[in-house]
Design a protein around this motif. Sequence first.
Motif, PDB file in Angstrom:
ATOM      1  N   VAL A 152       0.881  -1.160   0.000  1.00 40.19           N
ATOM      2  CA  VAL A 152       0.000   0.000   0.000  1.00 40.19           C
ATOM      3  C   VAL A 152       0.916   1.207   0.000  1.00 40.19           C
ATOM      4  O   VAL A 152       1.817   1.319   0.838  1.00 40.19           O
ATOM      5  N   MET A 153       0.773   2.038  -1.010  1.00 40.54           N
ATOM      6  CA  MET A 153       1.629   3.226  -1.050  1.00 40.54           C
ATOM      7  C   MET A 153       0.880   4.354  -1.727  1.00 40.54           C
ATOM      8  O   MET A 153      -0.009   4.115  -2.522  1.00 40.54           O
ATOM      9  N   GLY A 154       1.268   5.574  -1.370  1.00 40.91           N
ATOM     10  CA  GLY A 154       0.513   6.650  -1.979  1.00 40.91           C
ATOM     11  C   GLY A 154       1.053   8.025  -1.740  1.00 40.91           C
ATOM     12  O   GLY A 154       2.014   8.244  -1.010  1.00 40.91           O
ATOM     13  N   ILE A 155       0.388   8.917  -2.416  1.00 45.14           N
ATOM     14  CA  ILE A 155       0.593  10.344  -2.247  1.00 45.14           C
ATOM     15  C   ILE A 155      -0.482  10.777  -1.266  1.00 45.14           C
ATOM     16  O   ILE A 155      -1.657  10.854  -1.627  1.00 45.14           O
ATOM     17  N   VAL A 156      -0.101  10.987  -0.009  1.00 44.69           N
ATOM     18  CA  VAL A 156      -1.105  11.235   1.031  1.00 44.69           C
ATOM     19  C   VAL A 156      -0.926  12.593   1.689  1.00 44.69           C
ATOM     20  O   VAL A 156      -1.531  12.866   2.720  1.00 44.69           O
ATOM     21  N   ASN A 157      -0.099  13.429   1.084  1.00 46.65           N
ATOM     22  CA  ASN A 157       0.063  14.791   1.592  1.00 46.65           C
ATOM     23  C   ASN A 157      -0.069  15.777   0.436  1.00 46.65           C
ATOM     24  O   ASN A 157       0.786  15.822  -0.453  1.00 46.65           O
ATOM     25  N   ASP A 199       3.328  14.101   8.529  1.00 42.72           N
ATOM     26  CA  ASP A 199       1.901  13.924   8.249  1.00 42.72           C
ATOM     27  C   ASP A 199       1.688  12.644   7.437  1.00 42.72           C
ATOM     28  O   ASP A 199       0.842  11.811   7.759  1.00 42.72           O
ATOM     29  N   ALA A 200       2.489  12.471   6.395  1.00 44.47           N
ATOM     30  CA  ALA A 200       2.376  11.270   5.557  1.00 44.47           C
ATOM     31  C   ALA A 200       2.729  10.021   6.355  1.00 44.47           C
ATOM     32  O   ALA A 200       2.130   8.951   6.161  1.00 44.47           O
ATOM     33  N   ALA A 201       3.699  10.148   7.272  1.00 47.53           N
ATOM     34  CA  ALA A 201       4.125   8.998   8.076  1.00 47.53           C
ATOM     35  C   ALA A 201       2.981   8.482   8.951  1.00 47.53           C
ATOM     36  O   ALA A 201       2.762   7.273   9.080  1.00 47.53           O
ATOM     37  N   ALA A 202       2.233   9.418   9.557  1.00 52.39           N
ATOM     38  CA  ALA A 202       1.099   8.999  10.395  1.00 52.39           C
ATOM     39  C   ALA A 202       0.074   8.244   9.541  1.00 52.39           C
ATOM     40  O   ALA A 202      -0.479   7.218   9.956  1.00 52.39           O
ATOM     41  N   LYS A 203      -0.136   8.735   8.314  1.00 55.72           N
ATOM     42  CA  LYS A 203      -1.144   8.111   7.455  1.00 55.72           C
ATOM     43  C   LYS A 203      -0.725   6.721   6.996  1.00 55.72           C
ATOM     44  O   LYS A 203      -1.543   5.795   6.976  1.00 55.72           O
ATOM     45  N   GLY A 239      14.130  13.350 -17.326  1.00 52.48           N
ATOM     46  CA  GLY A 239      15.012  12.899 -18.399  1.00 52.48           C
ATOM     47  C   GLY A 239      15.233  11.392 -18.387  1.00 52.48           C
ATOM     48  O   GLY A 239      15.503  10.778 -19.419  1.00 52.48           O
ATOM     49  N   MET A 240      15.113  10.796 -17.201  1.00 53.72           N
ATOM     50  CA  MET A 240      15.290   9.344 -17.079  1.00 53.72           C
ATOM     51  C   MET A 240      13.965   8.598 -17.171  1.00 53.72           C
ATOM     52  O   MET A 240      13.916   7.384 -16.969  1.00 53.72           O
ATOM     53  N   GLY A 241      12.866   9.328 -17.436  1.00 51.43           N
ATOM     54  CA  GLY A 241      11.562   8.667 -17.545  1.00 51.43           C
ATOM     55  C   GLY A 241      10.878   8.472 -16.206  1.00 51.43           C
ATOM     56  O   GLY A 241      10.025   7.598 -16.055  1.00 51.43           O
ATOM     57  N   TYR A 242      11.251   9.307 -15.228  1.00 57.02           N
ATOM     58  CA  TYR A 242      10.676   9.168 -13.891  1.00 57.02           C
ATOM     59  C   TYR A 242       9.992  10.464 -13.445  1.00 57.02           C
ATOM     60  O   TYR A 242      10.203  11.523 -14.029  1.00 57.02           O
ATOM     61  N   VAL A 243       9.217  10.322 -12.393  1.00 54.87           N
ATOM     62  CA  VAL A 243       8.575  11.461 -11.750  1.00 54.87           C
ATOM     63  C   VAL A 243       8.918  11.357 -10.273  1.00 54.87           C
ATOM     64  O   VAL A 243       9.042  10.248  -9.742  1.00 54.87           O
ATOM     65  N   VAL A 244       9.110  12.503  -9.609  1.00 51.11           N
ATOM     66  CA  VAL A 244       9.430  12.472  -8.180  1.00 51.11           C
ATOM     67  C   VAL A 244       8.193  12.837  -7.353  1.00 51.11           C
ATOM     68  O   VAL A 244       7.572  13.869  -7.585  1.00 51.11           O
ATOM     69  N   LYS A 245       7.843  11.970  -6.433  1.00 50.19           N
ATOM     70  CA  LYS A 245       6.709  12.200  -5.542  1.00 50.19           C
ATOM     71  C   LYS A 245       7.140  11.913  -4.112  1.00 50.19           C
ATOM     72  O   LYS A 245       8.019  11.064  -3.896  1.00 50.19           O
ATOM     73  N   LEU A 246       6.547  12.622  -3.144  1.00 49.80           N
ATOM     74  CA  LEU A 246       6.761  12.231  -1.756  1.00 49.80           C
ATOM     75  C   LEU A 246       5.815  11.057  -1.494  1.00 49.80           C
ATOM     76  O   LEU A 246       4.606  11.238  -1.335  1.00 49.80           O
ATOM     77  N   VAL A 278      -2.862  19.294  -5.409  1.00 47.88           N
ATOM     78  CA  VAL A 278      -3.198  18.908  -4.031  1.00 47.88           C
ATOM     79  C   VAL A 278      -3.896  17.555  -3.949  1.00 47.88           C
ATOM     80  O   VAL A 278      -4.300  17.118  -2.868  1.00 47.88           O
ATOM     81  N   TYR A 279      -4.037  16.879  -5.084  1.00 44.07           N
ATOM     82  CA  TYR A 279      -4.711  15.579  -5.046  1.00 44.07           C
ATOM     83  C   TYR A 279      -3.866  14.513  -4.360  1.00 44.07           C
ATOM     84  O   TYR A 279      -2.642  14.595  -4.329  1.00 44.07           O
ATOM     85  N   ASN A 280      -4.552  13.540  -3.797  1.00 45.61           N
ATOM     86  CA  ASN A 280      -3.940  12.386  -3.156  1.00 45.61           C
ATOM     87  C   ASN A 280      -4.347  11.138  -3.926  1.00 45.61           C
ATOM     88  O   ASN A 280      -5.355  11.149  -4.637  1.00 45.61           O
ATOM     89  N   ALA A 281      -3.588  10.082  -3.779  1.00 46.04           N
ATOM     90  CA  ALA A 281      -4.004   8.788  -4.306  1.00 46.04           C
ATOM     91  C   ALA A 281      -3.298   7.698  -3.530  1.00 46.04           C
ATOM     92  O   ALA A 281      -2.143   7.858  -3.132  1.00 46.04           O
TER      93      ALA A 281
END
Lengths: 426, 426
Positions: A152-157, A199-203, A239-246, A278-281
Amino acid sequence: MTVKIGLVGTGTVGGGCIDILQKHKQDFQRHLGVDVELVRVCSRNPEQAAAHNVADIFTPDYRDIVNDPKIDIVVELIGGTTVARNVVLEALAAGKNVVTANKALMATHGQEVLDTAAAAGKEVAFEASVGGGIPIIDPLKHSLIANEIGTVMGIVNGTTNYMLTRMADNGMGYEDALKEAQANGFAEADPTADVEGFDAAAKIAILASIAFNSRVTLADVYTSGISQISPVDLEAARGMGYVVKLLAIAHRTPKGIDVRVHPTMIPATHQLATVNGVYNAIYVVGDAVGETMFFGAGAGSGPAASAVMGDVLEVARHVQQGVGPLVGCTCTDQLPILPVDELQMKYYIRFTVSDKLGVLAAMAGIFAQYNVSVHSVVQHSKKESTVDVVYVTHVAKESDIKAVIEEIAGLDDVLQGPPSLIRVEE
Amino acid sequence: MTVKIGLVGTGTVGGGCIDILQKHKQDFQRHLGVDVELVRVCSRNPEQAAAHNVADIFTPDYRDIVNDPKIDIVVELIGGTTVARNVVLEALAAGKNVVTANKALMATHGQEVLDTAAAAGKEVAFEASVGGGIPIIDPLKHSLIANEIGTVMGIVNGTTNYMLTRMADNGMGYEDALKEAQANGFAEADPTADVEGFDAAAKIAILASIAFNSRVTLADVYTSGISQISPVDLEAARGMGYVVKLLAIAHRTPKGIDVRVHPTMIPATHQLATVNGVYNAIYVVGDAVGETMFFGAGAGSGPAASAVMGDVLEVARHVQQGVGPLVGCTCTDQLPILPVDELQMKYYIRFTVSDKLGVLAAMAGIFAQYNVSVHSVVQHSKKESTVDVVYVTHVAKESDIKAVIEEIAGLDDVLQGPPSLIRVEE
């Protein structure tokens, strides 16, 4: 019968709940057969209560709510782990059901809260504690229960996702992105909890506890924030085909639970990569269902109130039908937490170093000394005689990466500030 | 107590359910406190049952299951609206709870099934009827109930989404994409139900009924498939910043429910636009929660079985705790269905016409005659003296568009085959 609600906290979320109740009370009766009535509201701020036309049921003392024998459900929306903890525990002990949006409370005192509820034979619902309005706790506790969840992983902040989106799309620097987020009301005056990942850690502690049937607390989550990330990193990743997300990440592994929050490079084709602003997933992988993802607004009055009121109506349905708690604490296993030092993955590391002869050779030597195999190294000249050196490693051990970074930091006059470290999740 | 399950249908989904039960029976006891046992399996195909090691509990007659007094839950996985309807109605009448994955049954006889369940005081769960393993019916019936849902729309057919993805990304023609989908097991030998949109229509009927608390049946859904779509259209859409998807759409409007399935242009930035291949996603907008989306595998043994078994375990929890149905039929309102002719939106229309003098002028005249304002018209020469003429209109009335198309079709020797019509959803 009428199910009676007491609400503690009239800020953004509490106000949203009052609005929903006032707007849809008749709909709830017609559609759900549930008659809910807000009978008492507590707040530190009487003006907030007055602004929502609930001055007549206002009290400044939460005890007037938890001790009111006619109240069936107490809604705790003040946040934090001090007064909120008292409200929740006292309400349960007094035989009330509880609905809360409190991630900090559930991530630190979750076991105590659920044990108290079990002892009282009452329900605690906390869908709004993770992902704002996104249904995720309910699906994990119901629709997906036939699965063994592996990830389970996500963008929660939303704050940091907004900042990273602006930095990636507009080349904005960290400080400017933060200021803009604050100006737009997406970041608080003290942004520490958001930008440092707490905040993300608590979630993720809450989600991992449910997904893996094993208690994970805030203290178990390795956490690293986004303050060292610059547009340079986002550009290089692209450039390497990636996106950076927390990302807040939790994996079930044969040795235990791997749970952490840090800036992460994910392939641009990953479903999480297009979750912007500001969206989460939250992305969930189960052994039967495969990949699933739950997307929506992670914060704000309406979304959070949607989740809180969904819980309230569900509990009210049970109260009305005379049904006790159907699901209590789900942490039936006791899986170990994997030490972060034992993790193995690929790393992106950018050092800013002084432009001196021999520096690169010395750094290369240190990578070799710790057997960290480098996939690519790119050097960008910067102003003021400094150079950005970007390493991408092959799969390496976290402890070796830490040793490399520490050793390089010790090189005389070399390092200009802490490096930017981004872990790669394939 | 042990909750006893009877399973009818041992195809892909039924087999997946048996596998999950065999693999996770102990986990369900430990994590959920639910003890489920598969006690009887019915199939037209005894070999399938044998292949899953359930030959000892096999019966060729479903009546042995619906009439077995010890069975608590009947799982119907044979599909269709004939025998399956009998299985479901007879099981309910005999006092069993029912779990089904049957979209056709629920989209055509949903009211009858739910009425029969209500009369018997039993549950009917059908999460797997829409979106494979994606939790969507449960969130609509629980987590999101505090909202007035304004829109539910999605990519709910994996076959056509796979085909459109291949056509868009690889310039593949419709026939080649279909053949490849069939070769990969993503399309059936007779692909009509998928490519003509009937499968998606059944699913949006089910979702709209729940989201809007008003019965929508398969017959209510205007349906148009993808067989006229060519890579030319996908390329043109891309150039305009759009992506083409076969969308199942339901909007709540002041005049009633707007519900339809057709190829649709959506902005490339829309969250549904990056849902590719056989994946499904359902996008829901509520007045409090705002935009949400639920993503995952829309078909296949594991995902569908995940949804079926999630329902089975949830119902088993209720049986074990002595709890009756918590949610019955949710269609408490009676909203009208909006005639598709009254819709107003933007249209993309591509005609292939013979390359003759005066054709374009004649066509322009017909658009003007029906007051359909054209935003852009682009002409592409094709081989064999034909020309592709692509119109994008301003907002126009569906009935006027139909009239335009009919009139142009009547032009002498002009039209080569039916036009490609793609509606635009902003």
